[in-house]
Design a protein around this motif. Sequence first.
Motif, PDB file in Angstrom:
ATOM      1  N   LEU A  63       0.819  -1.213   0.000  1.00  0.00           N
ATOM      2  CA  LEU A  63       0.000   0.000   0.000  1.00  0.00           C
ATOM      3  C   LEU A  63       0.853   1.264   0.000  1.00  0.00           C
ATOM      4  O   LEU A  63       0.616   2.172  -0.789  1.00  0.00           O
ATOM      5  CB  LEU A  63      -0.952   0.016   1.188  1.00  0.00           C
ATOM      6  CG  LEU A  63      -1.816   1.267   1.331  1.00  0.00           C
ATOM      7  CD1 LEU A  63      -2.707   1.452   0.108  1.00  0.00           C
ATOM      8  CD2 LEU A  63      -2.650   1.209   2.592  1.00  0.00           C
ATOM      9  N   TYR A  84      -5.616   6.688  -7.409  1.00  0.00           N
ATOM     10  CA  TYR A  84      -5.619   5.523  -6.515  1.00  0.00           C
ATOM     11  C   TYR A  84      -6.670   4.506  -6.961  1.00  0.00           C
ATOM     12  O   TYR A  84      -6.378   3.314  -7.056  1.00  0.00           O
ATOM     13  CB  TYR A  84      -5.875   5.961  -5.068  1.00  0.00           C
ATOM     14  CG  TYR A  84      -5.936   4.794  -4.113  1.00  0.00           C
ATOM     15  CD1 TYR A  84      -4.764   4.210  -3.640  1.00  0.00           C
ATOM     16  CD2 TYR A  84      -7.154   4.260  -3.708  1.00  0.00           C
ATOM     17  CE1 TYR A  84      -4.799   3.125  -2.788  1.00  0.00           C
ATOM     18  CE2 TYR A  84      -7.199   3.172  -2.857  1.00  0.00           C
ATOM     19  CZ  TYR A  84      -6.030   2.617  -2.395  1.00  0.00           C
ATOM     20  OH  TYR A  84      -6.075   1.535  -1.552  1.00  0.00           O
ATOM     21  N   VAL A  88      -5.845   0.695  -8.115  1.00  0.00           N
ATOM     22  CA  VAL A  88      -6.395  -0.449  -7.392  1.00  0.00           C
ATOM     23  C   VAL A  88      -7.264  -1.297  -8.308  1.00  0.00           C
ATOM     24  O   VAL A  88      -7.196  -2.527  -8.276  1.00  0.00           O
ATOM     25  CB  VAL A  88      -7.191   0.019  -6.154  1.00  0.00           C
ATOM     26  CG1 VAL A  88      -7.928  -1.127  -5.500  1.00  0.00           C
ATOM     27  CG2 VAL A  88      -6.257   0.672  -5.154  1.00  0.00           C
ATOM     28  N   SER A  89      -8.053  -0.668  -9.168  1.00  0.00           N
ATOM     29  CA  SER A  89      -8.911  -1.446 -10.061  1.00  0.00           C
ATOM     30  C   SER A  89      -8.087  -2.184 -11.108  1.00  0.00           C
ATOM     31  O   SER A  89      -8.445  -3.276 -11.533  1.00  0.00           O
ATOM     32  CB  SER A  89      -9.962  -0.562 -10.735  1.00  0.00           C
ATOM     33  OG  SER A  89      -9.351   0.367 -11.603  1.00  0.00           O
ATOM     34  N   SER A  91      -5.140  -3.516 -10.532  1.00  0.00           N
ATOM     35  CA  SER A  91      -4.463  -4.640  -9.892  1.00  0.00           C
ATOM     36  C   SER A  91      -5.426  -5.685  -9.340  1.00  0.00           C
ATOM     37  O   SER A  91      -5.015  -6.772  -8.989  1.00  0.00           O
ATOM     38  CB  SER A  91      -3.567  -4.142  -8.763  1.00  0.00           C
ATOM     39  OG  SER A  91      -4.359  -3.575  -7.727  1.00  0.00           O
ATOM     40  N   ALA A  92      -6.707  -5.357  -9.299  1.00  0.00           N
ATOM     41  CA  ALA A  92      -7.688  -6.306  -8.745  1.00  0.00           C
ATOM     42  C   ALA A  92      -8.036  -7.356  -9.791  1.00  0.00           C
ATOM     43  O   ALA A  92      -8.152  -7.072 -10.973  1.00  0.00           O
ATOM     44  CB  ALA A  92      -8.944  -5.560  -8.315  1.00  0.00           C
TER      45      ALA A  92
END
Length: 98
Positions: A63, A84, A88-89, A91-92
Motif C-alpha cells: 500500500l 488511486y 487499485v482497479s 491490480s484487482a
Amino acid sequence: MWRSRRNRDRRTVVCIACGDSVLREDAREYDKEGDRWDRRDKEFEHLCTDCDDEICHQPRDGLESLVLSIESDGLSQEEFLDRYADAVSDSAGPPEDG
C-alpha cells in the motif's frame, strides 16, 4: 508476590486518529508497515480502542509503495483519489462468486 501486569505501565500515549490521550495499556499499537510482529528498530504509533475498532484490519502489503508511486506535488485530493482508484482497479482480479 508478583505485581499485576495491568499496573506496570501507567504511561499515556496519544491516539493518532482522534488525538485523545489514553493509558498505554489501553491503546492499540499501529504500524504503518502492517507488521507489528517485527519489532526491530521500530517506534509504534497508537490508537485508542474506539478508533482501532473503526479501521480496516486487512493486510496492507504494498500500500505505501502504491501511494508513493501515484502522489505528486500539487495533486488535489480528487486527483489523488482518481489515480488511486485506477491503480487499485487495475491490480484487482475478477470478482469472486460469493
